[in-house]
Design an enzyme around this catalytic site. Structure first.
Site, PDB file in Angstrom:
ATOM      1  N   ARG A 281       0.879  -1.180   0.000  1.00 40.98           N
ATOM      2  CA  ARG A 281       0.000   0.000   0.000  1.00 40.98           C
ATOM      3  C   ARG A 281       0.906   1.216   0.000  1.00 40.98           C
ATOM      4  NH1 ARG A 281       0.346   1.631   5.358  1.00 40.98           N
ATOM      5  NH2 ARG A 281       0.042  -0.049   6.844  1.00 40.98           N
TER       6      ARG A 281
ATOM      7  N   HIS B 239      -2.193   3.286   6.443  1.00 46.57           N
ATOM      8  CA  HIS B 239      -3.176   2.227   6.685  1.00 46.57           C
ATOM      9  C   HIS B 239      -4.606   2.755   6.506  1.00 46.57           C
ATOM     10  CE1 HIS B 239      -5.234  -1.089   8.591  1.00 46.57           C
ATOM     11  NE2 HIS B 239      -5.767  -0.248   9.450  1.00 46.57           N
TER      12      HIS B 239
ATOM     13  N   TYR C 189       6.688   4.413  10.598  1.00 50.60           N
ATOM     14  CA  TYR C 189       7.182   3.037  10.729  1.00 50.60           C
ATOM     15  C   TYR C 189       7.715   2.440   9.420  1.00 50.60           C
ATOM     16  CZ  TYR C 189       2.330   2.237   9.211  1.00 50.60           C
ATOM     17  OH  TYR C 189       1.147   2.273   8.533  1.00 50.60           O
TER      18      TYR C 189
HETATM   19  C1  LIG Z   1      -9.955  -8.833  15.368  1.00 52.28           C
HETATM   20  C2  LIG Z   1      -9.309  -7.498  15.153  1.00 52.28           C
HETATM   21  N1  LIG Z   1      -8.158  -7.204  15.779  1.00 52.28           N
HETATM   22  C3  LIG Z   1      -7.550  -6.014  15.573  1.00 52.28           C
HETATM   23  C4  LIG Z   1      -8.120  -5.083  14.729  1.00 52.28           C
HETATM   24  C5  LIG Z   1      -7.437  -3.734  14.497  1.00 52.28           C
HETATM   25  N2  LIG Z   1      -6.908  -3.703  13.127  1.00 52.28           N
HETATM   26  C6  LIG Z   1      -7.548  -3.042  12.156  1.00 52.28           C
HETATM   27  S1  LIG Z   1      -6.755  -3.183  10.690  1.00 52.28           S
HETATM   28  C7  LIG Z   1      -5.537  -4.132  11.355  1.00 52.28           C
HETATM   29  C8  LIG Z   1      -4.398  -4.625  10.509  1.00 52.28           C
HETATM   30  C9  LIG Z   1      -4.785  -5.627   9.476  1.00 52.28           C
HETATM   31  O1  LIG Z   1      -3.719  -5.836   8.613  1.00 52.28           O
HETATM   32  P1  LIG Z   1      -3.855  -6.733   7.315  1.00 52.28           P
HETATM   33  O2  LIG Z   1      -4.661  -7.927   7.622  1.00 52.28           O
HETATM   34  O3  LIG Z   1      -2.499  -6.938   6.767  1.00 52.28           O
HETATM   35  O4  LIG Z   1      -4.738  -5.839   6.316  1.00 52.28           O
HETATM   36  P2  LIG Z   1      -4.371  -4.423   5.665  1.00 52.28           P
HETATM   37  O5  LIG Z   1      -4.951  -3.391   6.578  1.00 52.28           O
HETATM   38  O6  LIG Z   1      -2.906  -4.334   5.516  1.00 52.28           O
HETATM   39  O7  LIG Z   1      -5.075  -4.409   4.344  1.00 52.28           O
HETATM   40  C10 LIG Z   1      -5.746  -4.316  12.709  1.00 52.28           C
HETATM   41  C11 LIG Z   1      -4.855  -5.077  13.589  1.00 52.28           C
HETATM   42  C12 LIG Z   1      -9.345  -5.420  14.120  1.00 52.28           C
HETATM   43  N3  LIG Z   1      -9.950  -4.587  13.246  1.00 52.28           N
HETATM   44  N4  LIG Z   1      -9.909  -6.644  14.318  1.00 52.28           N
END
Ligand SMILES: Cc1ncc(C[n+]2csc(CCOP(=O)(O)OP(=O)(O)O)c2C)c(N)n1
Ligand SMILES: [Mg+2]
Length: 359
Positions: free
Chosen positions: A256, A260, A269
Site C-alpha cells: 500500500r 493504513h 514506521y
Molecule cells: C480482530 C481485530 N483485531 C484487531 C483489529 C485492528 N486492526 C484493524 S486493521 C488491522 C491490521 C490488518 O492488517 P492486514 O490484515 O495486513 O490488512 P491491511 O490493513 O494491511 O489491508 C488491525 C490489527 C481489528 N480490526 N480486528
C-alpha cells in the site's frame, strides 16, 4: 523447504512493462477488450481512491482506508469472477466491490457512516466490508460449503490482508476448506504491513502461500502488482473450485502506497527508500500502461480521455452520495439490538424529544 520472501511463483509483466516469456503466451490468449479493461479499471479505482482521501481531508467523509498500490491485485482477481460468485471483502476492497457491481456512490455512503453503503443492488453478491480482522474467512468457507451441498456453481472468495493470517479464523477456515474440499478462494493481499507491524513480525515462515500445504490446499504466490499474473492465478483457482477440486490460497505480493487509513501516519514506521522503490519502480498501472502503449493498443490521447471519464464518474458519485437524504437521528439506535436495553431506550427517547429519565 521455505520459500524466499522476494520470490513469487508467477510474474508475467515486469515492473518496466515488459512481458516475461510465459507472460507473452498468456498475453496472446487474453481478448483485447479484457487487456484494456485491466487498465481502465485500475485507473478508475485509483481515481476513486485519490478522491476519497481528499474528501476525508475536507471532512466530507469519515475515516477512509486507501488502496493505492493494490489496484492490480484487486482488479486482476475481481475480473476473473462471475456474477454468481460470493465476495467477502475487508475494508480495503473498494476496487473489487465496484467491479462486482457496487455503485461508487454506495461505497462512498459506507465511508460516510451510512447503512445504505452496506447494501448492494439486487443480484450483486458482495457482503459488507468486514472490519474485525479475518472474520470473513470462516464465513466465506461456510458459504462455499452451502454451495457445495446445494450443488451450485458459485465460488466464494475471502479477501484479506497479511495481518489476517495471524488470526485463528484463518487457520480454522483453511483447515475446514481443506478437509471438505470446498469451492472457496482465500485471496490474501500481502501489502507487507498490518498497520505498523511488518510481515516478518507476524510470521515465522517468510510467505503466506506456503501455509497452504498444511491444509492440503493449493497455494500460489503471485506478483500482486502484475494484473495479468493475478488474473491468471485467480482464473485457475476459480476453475479448480468449480470443478470440485477444492480451495486455493492466493498470496498477491503488493504494497500500500499510503497510510493504513486516513487516521494513520505510515512515515512513522516505514523506511522512505522502501516506499520509494514500490511507488516509483513497481507501480501496477504504469507497467500496464507501458505495455499497452508498446503494443499499440493505447495512445496518450486515450489515457487522457479515460482519466477524464473516470473523474466525471467519481464527480457524479460524490454528488449523488452528498445529495442522499440524511438519516433520522433515531437511526443511531437501529440494527444493533432487536430490543433496546433501558439506557439506550432512554437516550433514544431523549433524542426524539420524548424526554426520558436519567439513570
Ligand atoms: C480482530 C481485530 N483485531 C484487531 C483489529 C485492528 N486492526 C484493524 S486493521 C488491522 C491490521 C490488518 O492488517 P492486514 O490484515 O495486513 O490488512 P491491511 O490493513 O494491511 O489491508 C488491525 C490489527 C481489528 N480490526 N480486528
Ligand atoms: Mg497488510
Amino acid at each position: 523447504m521455505l520459500r524466499q520472501m522476494d520470490r513469487v511463483d508467477r510474474c508475467y509483466l515486469k515492473p518496466g512493462g515488459q512481458l516475461t516469456e510465459e507472460g507473452r503466451s498468456r498475453w496472446e490468449a487474453v481478448p483485447e477488450e479484457l487487456k484494456l479493461d485491466f487498465y481502465r479499471w485500475m485507473v478508475q479505482v485509483r481515481s476513486f481512491d485519490r478522491r476519497s482521501v481528499i474528501l476525508q481531508r475536507q471532512g466530507r467523509i469519515g475515516t477512509y482506508a486507501p488502496l493505492e498500490g493494490q489496484e492490480a491485485a484487486q482488479v486482476g482477481s475481481a475480473l476473473a469472477l462471475s456474477k454468481e460468485d460470493w465476495i467477502f471483502p475487508s475494508y480495503r476492497e473498494h476496487g473489487v466491490a465496484m467491479i462486482a457491481g457496487m455503485p461508487l456512490m454506495r461505497i462512498l455512503l459506507y465511508w460516510m457512516g451510512r447503512v445504505e453503503g452496506n447494501v448492494p443492488p439486487e443480484g450483486v453478491r458482495v457482503l459488507p466490508p468486514y472490519v474485525p480482522i479475518a472474520t470473513q474467512l470462516p464465513q466465506a468457507m461456510g458459504a462455499a460449503w452451502a454451495s457445495k451441498l446445494k450443488r451450485e456453481r458459485s465460488v466464494s472468495v475471502a479477501y484479506f490482508g497479511d495481518g489476517a493470517t495471524s488470526e485463528g479464523d484463518f487457520h480454522e477456515a483453511l483447515n475446514f476448506a481443506g478437509v471438505f474440499q470446498l469451492p472457496v478462494i482465500f485471496f490474501c493481499q500481502n501489502n507487507h504491513y498490518a498497520i505498523s507491524v511488518p510481515f516478518s513480525r507476524q510470521s515465522a515462515v517468510p510467505t503466506v502461500a506456503e501455509r497452504a500445504c498444511a491444509y492440503n490446499i493449493r497455494g500460489i504466490r503471485v506478483d500482486g502488482n502484475d494484473v495479468l499474473a493475478v488474473h491468471s492465478a485467480m482464473e485457475e483457482a476459480v476453475t479448480r473450485a468449480r470443478k470440485g477440486d477444492g480451495a486455493t490460497l492466493i498470496e498477491a505480493v503488493t504494497y500500500r502506497k499510503g497510510s493504513h487509513t486516513t487516521a494513520d501516519d505510515a512515515t512513522r514506521y516505514r523506511d522512505p527508500s522502501e516506499v520509494e522503490d514500490w511507488v516509483r519502480e513497481k507501480d501496477p498501472i504504469s507497467r500496464m500502461e507501458a505495455l499497452l502503449k508498446a503494443e499499440g493498443l493505447l495512445s496518450e490521447e486515450d489515457v487522457k480521455k479515460w482519466e477524464e471519464q473516470c473523474k466525471a464518474l467519481v464527480d457524479r458519485a460524490v454528488k449523488e452520495a452528498e445529495a442522499a437524504p440524511a438519516p433520522s437521528a433515531d437511526h443511531l439506535f437501529a440494527h444493533v439490538f432487536e430490543e433496546l436495553p433501558p439506557e439506550l431506550n432512554r437516550q433514544r427517547a431523549e433524542l426524539s424529544g420524548e424526554g426520558g429519565e436519567c439513570v
